[in-house]
Design an enzyme around this catalytic site. Structure first.
Site, short mmCIF file in Angstrom:
data_model
loop_
_atom_site.label_atom_id
_atom_site.label_comp_id
_atom_site.label_asym_id
_atom_site.label_seq_id
_atom_site.Cartn_x
_atom_site.Cartn_y
_atom_site.Cartn_z
N GLY A 13 0.81 -1.21 0.00
CA GLY A 13 0.00 0.00 0.00
C GLY A 13 0.84 1.26 0.00
O GLY A 13 0.54 2.23 0.70
N ASP A 76 -1.26 -6.40 -6.26
CA ASP A 76 -2.59 -6.33 -5.65
C ASP A 76 -2.63 -7.40 -4.57
O ASP A 76 -2.57 -8.60 -4.86
CB ASP A 76 -3.66 -6.59 -6.71
CG ASP A 76 -5.08 -6.47 -6.17
OD1 ASP A 76 -5.26 -6.57 -4.95
OD2 ASP A 76 -6.00 -6.30 -6.99
N SER A 157 -5.28 -0.29 13.55
CA SER A 157 -6.13 0.88 13.70
C SER A 157 -6.64 0.97 15.12
O SER A 157 -6.74 -0.06 15.82
CB SER A 157 -7.33 0.81 12.74
OG SER A 157 -8.28 1.82 13.03
N TYR A 172 -15.33 -3.44 9.28
CA TYR A 172 -13.97 -2.89 9.26
C TYR A 172 -13.29 -3.11 10.60
O TYR A 172 -12.13 -3.54 10.67
CB TYR A 172 -14.02 -1.40 8.93
CG TYR A 172 -12.68 -0.70 9.01
CD1 TYR A 172 -11.63 -1.08 8.18
CD2 TYR A 172 -12.47 0.34 9.91
CE1 TYR A 172 -10.40 -0.44 8.25
CE2 TYR A 172 -11.24 0.98 9.99
CZ TYR A 172 -10.21 0.59 9.17
OH TYR A 172 -8.99 1.21 9.25
N LYS A 176 -9.74 -5.32 11.77
CA LYS A 176 -8.60 -4.78 12.51
C LYS A 176 -8.40 -5.51 13.84
O LYS A 176 -7.27 -5.65 14.31
CB LYS A 176 -8.77 -3.28 12.72
CG LYS A 176 -8.67 -2.48 11.42
CD LYS A 176 -7.35 -2.75 10.70
CE LYS A 176 -7.17 -1.90 9.46
NZ LYS A 176 -5.85 -2.12 8.79
#
Length: 266
Positions: A13, A76, A157, A172, A176
């Site tokens: 990323g 990817d 996160s 989400y 995490k």
């Protein structure tokens, strides 16, 4: 960071935000970086933007040594063949990676009662499965080469440390939380094999990146949100990553939370 000079790090990323900032700081500290992203052509520009961002906030210093070399590669992380090809390229051309930064991540609102299955699968593939495949390949490479001081860093996160504030963020948040569980499992694996490879989780609070801008229902309000909400910058997270990997051999940062002063969540 002296022991990492001329060694190899892989960053997923890396074409924007936190990934670009980490790549930039590693390069400035003499580390050779294989920067991975779906669009490799965007990586060099993103790293230069990270440098300009650091300058604009008074965070730039001239490198104290020859910067590392940047190798931008298309990958990817939802496609295992892409990951395997990236690691093969690193093995064939650079010998292998000593550091892995699992930064690639995907988030956003995904209500549990009406989100399409493909959306959930894609999020899980990026945040959990892709991260796990990259980690597996990196650790196997380290062990095969007798690297006993390598380091894996998961960018997690703040939502991985709390229950979701809104139901739309539950999936989400679940990914995490999974990242933290996977890090602990990896740590136990290393301990059982008496391996000195380290694993760290870095969990950011609210960071000014393209994350919010890319949310369909938030794009128009992104700047207003940044103006009204305490936030971090990508280089703040890059600082935390470098702190983790620069610790002495006997020190391991297991989990580090980085929040802006005044942040109210969670």
């Amino acid at each position: 960071m002296q022991r990492w000079v001329n060694r190899v790090a892989m960053v997923t990323g890396a074409s924007s935000g936190i990934g670009a900032a980490i790549t930039y700081q590693l390069l400035d500290n003499g580390v050779n970086v294989v920067a991975l992203a779906r669009r490799a052509e965007q990586i060099e520009e993103a790293v230069n933007n990270a440098k300009h961002g650091a300058k604009s906030r008074g965070r730039y210093q001239e490198p104290s040594r020859t910067p590392g070399k940047l190798h931008a590669r298309a990958c990817d992380v939802t496609k295992e063949d892409d990951i395997l090809a990236a690691f093969k390229w690193v093995k064939d051309n650079l010998g292998g990676a000593d550091i892995l930064i699992n930064n690639a991540g995907l988030g956003g609102d995904s209500p549990l009662t009406d989100t399409k299955t493909d959306v959930w699968k894609h999020m899980l593939d990026v945040n959990v499965v892709g991260l796990s495949v990259c980690t597996r390949e990196a650790v196997q490479s380290m062990r095969a080469r007798g690297v006993d001081d390598g380091h894996v860093v998961h960018i997690c996160s703040i939502v991985g440390h709390a229950l979701p504030a809104r139901s739309e963020m539950a999936m989400y948040g679940a990914t995490k939380h999974a990242v933290r569980v996977l890090a602990e499992g990896l740590r136990k694996d290393f301990n059982a094999s008496n391996n000195k490879i380290k694993i760290s989780c870095v969990s950011p609070g609210f960071v000014k990146t393209g994350f919010v801008d890319n949310l369909p229902n938030m794009k128009a309000k992104a700047q207003e949100l940044y103006d009204s909400t305490p936030h971090l910058f990508p280089e703040d997270i890059a600082d935390a990553v470098l702190y983790c990997i620069d610790t002495p051999p006997h020190v391991q940062i297991q989990d580090i939370i980085v929040k802006p002063v005044g942040e109210k969540y969670p």
